[in-house]
Design a protein around this motif. Structure first.
Motif, PDB file in Angstrom:
ATOM      1  N   ARG A  23      -0.398  41.386  38.504  1.00  0.00           N
ATOM      2  CA  ARG A  23      -1.249  43.198  39.387  1.00  0.00           C
ATOM      3  C   ARG A  23      -1.696  43.440  37.843  1.00  0.00           C
TER       4      ARG A  23
ATOM      5  N   GLN B 299       3.549  29.627  44.716  1.00  0.00           N
ATOM      6  CA  GLN B 299       4.194  28.970  45.389  1.00  0.00           C
ATOM      7  C   GLN B 299       4.550  27.613  46.041  1.00  0.00           C
ATOM      8  N   THR B 300       2.997  27.967  46.117  1.00  0.00           N
ATOM      9  CA  THR B 300       2.513  26.029  46.229  1.00  0.00           C
ATOM     10  C   THR B 300       1.996  25.157  45.008  1.00  0.00           C
TER      11      THR B 300
ATOM     12  N   GLN C 120       0.925  35.862  44.330  1.00  0.00           N
ATOM     13  CA  GLN C 120       2.095  35.836  43.566  1.00  0.00           C
ATOM     14  C   GLN C 120       3.032  35.024  44.436  1.00  0.00           C
ATOM     15  N   VAL C 121       2.627  35.130  45.635  1.00  0.00           N
ATOM     16  CA  VAL C 121       3.945  34.314  46.526  1.00  0.00           C
ATOM     17  C   VAL C 121       3.199  32.756  47.091  1.00  0.00           C
ATOM     18  N   PHE C 122       2.099  33.311  47.559  1.00  0.00           N
ATOM     19  CA  PHE C 122       0.933  31.696  47.814  1.00  0.00           C
ATOM     20  C   PHE C 122       1.095  30.717  46.580  1.00  0.00           C
TER      21      PHE C 122
ATOM     22  N   ALA D 188      -1.281  44.454  48.671  1.00  0.00           N
ATOM     23  CA  ALA D 188      -0.388  43.909  49.364  1.00  0.00           C
ATOM     24  C   ALA D 188      -0.899  42.278  49.446  1.00  0.00           C
ATOM     25  N   PHE D 189      -2.263  42.446  49.468  1.00  0.00           N
ATOM     26  CA  PHE D 189      -2.551  41.418  50.042  1.00  0.00           C
ATOM     27  C   PHE D 189      -3.107  40.212  49.000  1.00  0.00           C
TER      28      PHE D 189
ATOM     29  N   GLU E 275      -1.305  41.135  46.261  1.00  0.00           N
ATOM     30  CA  GLU E 275       0.071  39.780  45.407  1.00  0.00           C
ATOM     31  C   GLU E 275       0.412  39.096  46.454  1.00  0.00           C
ATOM     32  N   MET E 276       0.390  38.861  47.680  1.00  0.00           N
ATOM     33  CA  MET E 276       0.818  37.513  48.911  1.00  0.00           C
ATOM     34  C   MET E 276       0.421  36.413  48.419  1.00  0.00           C
ATOM     35  N   MET E 277      -1.003  36.834  48.137  1.00  0.00           N
ATOM     36  CA  MET E 277      -2.153  35.366  48.132  1.00  0.00           C
ATOM     37  C   MET E 277      -1.553  34.920  47.013  1.00  0.00           C
TER      38      MET E 277
END
Lengths: 399, 328
Positions: free
Chosen positions: A291, A171-172, A166-168, A159-160, A162-164
């Motif tokens: 991943r 998206q930034t 693919q999301v953070f 989760a850590f 993917e969060m960093m």
């Protein structure tokens, strides 16, 4: 015939995977920490190359040669994006803008190659910061690794990651390009590239240099991993993996050991990311560090090679990479052959099959290995202790 | 709008209901066979694809007739059968042999990851091989565009699937509760979860219990996916890679060891993903006057919650001693 430069890039990719798998093996194979978040470690290195070293080079240029920097950034074509920002603001916030990045990086690269001080500073900066950030990510992950076990830990690390990534990061946009590609700058001074250009290879000298650096670093990584494996720390790590409780009764600090191995593994994986983005995949994009590519495939290489055996995982990395590439190249040929016989009429599917077949291949191989040979191709060996070495020496001299 | 509209709350509840169903499924197989199933989200995508195919092949002409709404019943049922079968195949071909061999928890996780890669790529292959003019077109499109919002008194216009999702989740929850507490088989399932060896001794076919739990898990994933299809901005197998973390978040917030906990946790995480980013950016706008788009970091909130719960209260909602709290 395949071109030499393409072959060298493939070799570079293999070396990157070898480094990643060695780092993963240290964490998962020896220490038993199921790191399902490998992608974030590798991306950290690539992030340093794509986002941080560019900014560092430009800031350093502001000190060394302000006139060149002024000419580099004060372009009419950049005006619509930067408005009347100061140079420092542009460097910090606007260099990852796709339109600016695309023209800026080639120019910056040639400036770096002409300036020995700048080039060496950027190179050193990149490696030092990547190791530092890799350690930082390792420390953050160890926060979970100390407190959680097995499947809970694996889910948390996944989760850590993917969060960093693919999301953070994806998206930034202003930070590291996000979904857009940013380019890695050249970091080699012309003094070195001209030496490499003298070699009769007919490829870009930077690629030769990158490959030499990659081979050197991978060899060092391997020796380091072997050293750890055969050291008291390596034996303690295995003991921790097999029975934490027993080890702690012998007075070992489990939390400190986990922290240490995550820091070392994190730094090594980030170095692999640097090598990869700097030389073999100079287009850095967070969405590429998936991943599948950087967590699952390294795990597959490790499991197939044999966990907790450095030689085994290196063999696994080479075998899986070559196998996947071979599939990718052989399938269109196979389709052509089938078409010639008349078995296949439509060629439209080739591209899709080419994309999915290597993944299915790895999936099936893992399942087969787990069932048929769970210890991998090369099984774990007991580490060589000091006693073993003494005994060998004794035998040698008594003869 | 710091005070959210009823319509917004209802659609957030729909997202929560979908995730509640998915988290419940993942908890079910975890409780019975101790497997954290990473292929769960891909099964939901299979459910979504079922809806697509139905829409395209059978319901395209019915758009204006009331018969159209039977889609919301037919599609979950069909998807449940398909994905239930996939889950059973997964259990029989990969999980059961590995458990019998004594593979550890991490090995089993890797096996589900490997199966997920295979399934996901086969799905990609299937979607790309289907003639482009049918499914390919739908893949790009926003499937929601195929629906007509219906007027609900007091609420305003709502997309019908958002009404059906909470109802479906509620029905499945109640059905499962009745199944586990009122039927012979459900009771033997609980017994096998509690103590598999003892259950075997008193003659319960634990093997069959496991098989049924995998079927139920897959079936609920398909159901959720079949209605979730309308929420996806174009259905792609790759979407599963991010969904799975939200599903685990719901399940872990629920405690991973309680079906009711998973329903609550999934609902919490799913609706939070929809509400929190909007709420924060609204407050931010009210204070500073600037607009920030937080919706794209939507998944980050559930990931953070997941990691927080794991580190602070790994037992999740189900682990909290509610009674103790009430007594003070």
């Amino acid at each position: 015939m395949v071109e030499l430069s393409a072959l060298m890039i493939e070799l570079g990719n293999i070396i990157t995977f070898v480094m990643v798998v060695l780092a993963l093996n240290l964490m998962a194979g020896f220490a038993g920490i199921p790191n399902f978040g490998m992608a974030v470690f590798v991306y950290t290195g690539a992030f340093v190359v794509g986002a941080l070293s560019v900014r560092f080079a430009l800031l350093l240029l502001a000190v060394l040669d302000p006139a060149t920097l002024e000419a580099l950034l004060n372009k009419p074509s950049y005006k619509p994006y930067v408005g009347d920002m100061s140079l420092v603001e542009i460097i910090l916030f606007k260099t990852m803008e796709p339109t600016i990045n695309r023209t800026l990086i080639p120019e910056l690269s040639s400036i770096i190659s002409q300036n020995l001080v700048l080039a060496l500073s950027v190179l050193i900066f990149t490696f030092v910061v990547a190791v530092f950030l890799g350690v930082v990510v390792g420390v953050i992950s160890s926060y979970a690794a100390v407190r959680l076990k097995e499947d809970y830990l694996a889910i948390a690390l996944l989760a850590f990651s993917e969060m960093m990534v693919q999301v953070f990061f994806a998206q930034t946009d202003s930070l590291a390009g996000g979904r857009y590609a940013i380019y890695a700058p050249n970091m080699w001074p012309s003094e070195l590239s001209s030496v490499a250009a003298a070699l009769p290879l007919g490829v870009k000298p930077e690629l030769t240099l990158g490959l030499i650096l990659a081979i050197g670093l991978a060899a060092l990584t391997y020796l380091y991993a072997e050293r750890i494996a055969n050291s008291p720390m390596g034996r303690a790590l295995r003991a921790m993996r097999d029975d934490e409780f027993v080890l702690s009764t012998y007075g070992r600090d489990i939390a400190a050991m986990r922290l240490r191995v995550m820091m070392i593994g994190g730094a090594l994986a980030a170095l692999a990311g640097v090598i990869y983005a700097m030389n073999f995949q100079p287009v850095v994009k967070a969405t590429d560090y998936t991943r599948l590519a950087w967590t699952f495939v390294p795990w597959a290489m490790m499991i197939i090679g044999g966990m907790a055996n450095n030689l085994g995982v290196v063999l696994g990395a080479v075998a899986i990479y070559v196998g996947r590439k071979a599939l990718e190249f052989a399938l269109p040929e196979l389709f052509d052959a089938l078409k010639a016989v008349g078995l296949v009429t439509e060629a439209a599917a080739v591209d899709v099959i080419r994309a999915v077949a290597p993944n299915i291949f790895v999936g099936v191989l893992i399942l087969l290995m787990l069932y048929l040979r769970p210890k991998g191709l090369v099984e774990e060996m007991p580490g060589r202790t000091l006693g073993d070495k003494l005994r060998e020496l004794k035998e040698k001299f008594s003869r | 709008m710091v005070l959210p509209s009823l319509e917004f709350l209802l659609s957030s509840a729909a997202a929560g209901a979908a995730l509640a169903l998915l988290s419940m499924g993942i908890t079910l197989t975890y409780m019975t066979t101790r497997v954290s199933n990473f292929a769960h989200a891909t099964m939901a995508i299979i459910g979504a694809v079922t809806t697509l195919l139905l829409l395209d092949r059978f319901f395209a002409g019915l758009r204006d007739s009331p018969l159209y709404y039977t889609l919301f019943l037919v599609s979950p049922l069909l998807a449940a059968v398909v994905t239930g079968a996939v889950a059973v195949i997964m259990y029989v071909t990969t999980i059961r042999p590995l458990i019998k061999k004594g593979t550890g928890l991490i090995g089993l996780m890797i096996a589900t990851l490997a199966f997920d890669i295979i399934l996901n790529n086969l799905l990609t292959l299937f979607l790309q091989l289907t003639p482009a003019q049918t499914v390919g077109r739908l893949l790009e499109a926003n499937v929601k565009g195929y629906l007509v919002p219906v007027s609900i008194p007091l609420v305003g216009y709502m997309y019908p699937h958002r009404l059906f999702l909470p109802i479906l989740a509620l029905l499945v929850g109640i059905g499962l509760h009745l199944f586990l507490t009122r039927t012979q088989f459900g009771i033997s399932m609980r017994a096998s979860i509690e103590n598999p060896q003892l259950a075997r001794i008193i003659g319960i076919n634990v093997e069959r219990v496991y098989l049924v739990s995998w079927f139920l898990s897959g079936a609920t994933a398909g159901m959720a996916g079949s209605l979730l299809a309308f929420e996806m901005p174009g259905i792609s197998p790759a979407a599963a890679y991010l969904y799975i973390v939200s599903i685990f978040a719901g399940s872990i917030v629920g405690g991973l060891n309680s079906i009711y906990g998973a329903l609550a946790g999934g609902f919490l995480v799913g609706s939070m993903e929809a509400i929190v980013p909007v709420f924060i950016s609204d407050v931010y706008q009210l204070v500073t006057g600037e607009y920030i788009d937080l919706l794209r970091y939507q998944r980050m909130f559930s990931f953070l919650l997941l990691i927080l719960v794991l580190l602070v209260a790994p037992e999740g909602l189900a682990g909290i001693k509610w009674r103790g709290i009430r007594r003070g």
